[in-house]
Design a protein around this motif. Structure first.
Motif, PDB file in Angstrom:
ATOM      1  N   GLY A  22      37.136  18.228  53.801  1.00  0.00           N
ATOM      2  CA  GLY A  22      37.037  18.384  52.357  1.00  0.00           C
ATOM      3  C   GLY A  22      37.028  19.820  51.881  1.00  0.00           C
ATOM      4  O   GLY A  22      36.717  20.078  50.707  1.00  0.00           O
ATOM      5  N   LYS A  23      37.352  20.772  52.737  1.00  0.00           N
ATOM      6  CA  LYS A  23      37.402  22.172  52.308  1.00  0.00           C
ATOM      7  C   LYS A  23      38.494  22.344  51.264  1.00  0.00           C
ATOM      8  O   LYS A  23      39.489  21.618  51.246  1.00  0.00           O
ATOM      9  N   LYS A  24      38.325  23.338  50.409  1.00  0.00           N
ATOM     10  CA  LYS A  24      39.233  23.519  49.279  1.00  0.00           C
ATOM     11  C   LYS A  24      40.231  24.652  49.479  1.00  0.00           C
ATOM     12  O   LYS A  24      41.360  24.594  48.988  1.00  0.00           O
ATOM     13  N   VAL A  25      39.810  25.714  50.155  1.00  0.00           N
ATOM     14  CA  VAL A  25      40.663  26.893  50.331  1.00  0.00           C
ATOM     15  C   VAL A  25      40.776  27.198  51.823  1.00  0.00           C
ATOM     16  O   VAL A  25      39.766  27.413  52.500  1.00  0.00           O
ATOM     17  N   ALA A  26      42.003  27.201  52.316  1.00  0.00           N
ATOM     18  CA  ALA A  26      42.272  27.580  53.710  1.00  0.00           C
ATOM     19  C   ALA A  26      42.501  29.082  53.744  1.00  0.00           C
ATOM     20  O   ALA A  26      43.416  29.595  53.095  1.00  0.00           O
ATOM     21  N   PHE A  27      41.682  29.791  54.504  1.00  0.00           N
ATOM     22  CA  PHE A  27      41.738  31.254  54.546  1.00  0.00           C
ATOM     23  C   PHE A  27      42.147  31.728  55.931  1.00  0.00           C
ATOM     24  O   PHE A  27      41.612  31.262  56.941  1.00  0.00           O
ATOM     25  N   TYR A  28      43.089  32.678  55.967  1.00  0.00           N
ATOM     26  CA  TYR A  28      43.424  33.312  57.243  1.00  0.00           C
ATOM     27  C   TYR A  28      43.655  34.800  57.041  1.00  0.00           C
ATOM     28  O   TYR A  28      44.016  35.260  55.954  1.00  0.00           O
TER      29      TYR A  28
END
Length: 287
Positions: A22-28
């Motif tokens: 359910g995470k909203k923002v995928a960050f890399y």
């Protein structure tokens, strides 16, 4: 000429994108690990045409000798695995950096041979040979065949995505035109978001300060989080060790990652994992 690589798709007219748990923002973090030729002009802090160019080459070389190690310590502190944009020549000239990334299970993306040569104006057969050599070199050095591509200075030819697909790649970062992955009109190929805006090279060389950088990272996340209420977003942070690895800037990278790592709705991940999850979950609704 009509651009046939991808179609126009407004972000408001797509199936919702979901991320794990359910995470909203995928960050890399897109970590540019690059090799520069001493007798060729390249990224410079001062516009000089000298050979050898001690001033600019030394500035760039600080990244491999010092800056990347400071950056690695900060990434480790917050459990961030780099998505490493690797010049193939690094494998020969700076193998200790590759070894450190292998130990940390970084994702490995091909980033040309050297950032002193742009990936342009190749005929298809020549380009196929060049891409094969880059791919094989990175696979031998890292133990993993790269799946993602970003050209030096985000350069491609008209044939690059198709040739990459033939070599087993499944995404590129060069087209920085979206906050979500999307399919290219090359079977099996995606575009995954990268950034030329939230990019230390462009920001700091325009005169922004560490506090400016920190505020921009926070603002980028906050707005993407608001946008992602019904469909996930991607946040990329582009780093160059000879820029962000300077001591007076590294302090603010540490603070930026501290802020991001504390967010309950962020997925700290890699570009490889973003591509994988998008392929399997594009039709699912965000939790």
């Amino acid at each position: 000429m009509t651009l046939e690589l991808f179609d126009y798709s407004p972000i408001t007219h797509r199936p919702p994108v979901s991320w794990p748990d359910g995470k909203k923002v995928a960050f890399y973090v897109g970590l540019n690990v690059e090799h520069f030729l001493v007798d060729r002009p390249s990224t410079s802090i001062w516009p000089l045409d000298l050979v050898p160019d001690a001033l600019n080459h030394g500035w760039r070389d600080y990244g491999a000798r010092v800056g990347v190690w400071r950056t690695i310590d900060i990434l480790d502190r917050y459990g961030v695995r780099a998505s490493t944009l690797l010049n193939a020549m690094v494998a020969e000239h700076n193998p200790q950096i590759v070894e450190a990334g292998v130990e940390r299970d970084w994702a490995w993306l091909a980033h040309g041979s050297t950032n002193s040569v742009l990936h342009t104006a190749y005929e298809p057969d020549e380009e196929r040979d060049i891409l094969t050599g880059i791919t094989d070199t990175i696979e031998k050095a890292t133990g993993k065949r790269p799946r993602g591509w970003m050209g030096p200075a985000l350069t491609e030819t008209w044939h690059t995505p198709k040739l990459l697909a033939e070599l087993g790649y499944d995404y590129v970062l060069d087209w920085t035109n979206d906050d979500q992955p999307y399919a290219l009109n090359v079977p099996g190929m995606l575009s995954v978001p990268y950034t030329v805006e939230l990019n230390d090279l462009g920001l700091f060389l325009r005169g922004l300060t560490g506090p400016d950088f920190l505020q921009m990272v926070k603002d980028q996340y906050d707005v993407l989080r608001a946008d992602s209420e019904h469909s996930g977003r991607v946040m990329a942070l582009a780093l160059h060790p000879f820029v962000i690895g300077q001591p007076f800037r590294a302090k603010y990278l540490d603070l930026a990652l501290e802020y991001l790592a504390a967010q309950p709705d962020i997925w700290l991940t890699t570009s490889d994992e973003i591509a994988d999850h998008y392929r399997t979950g594009v039709s699912h609704t965000v939790a």
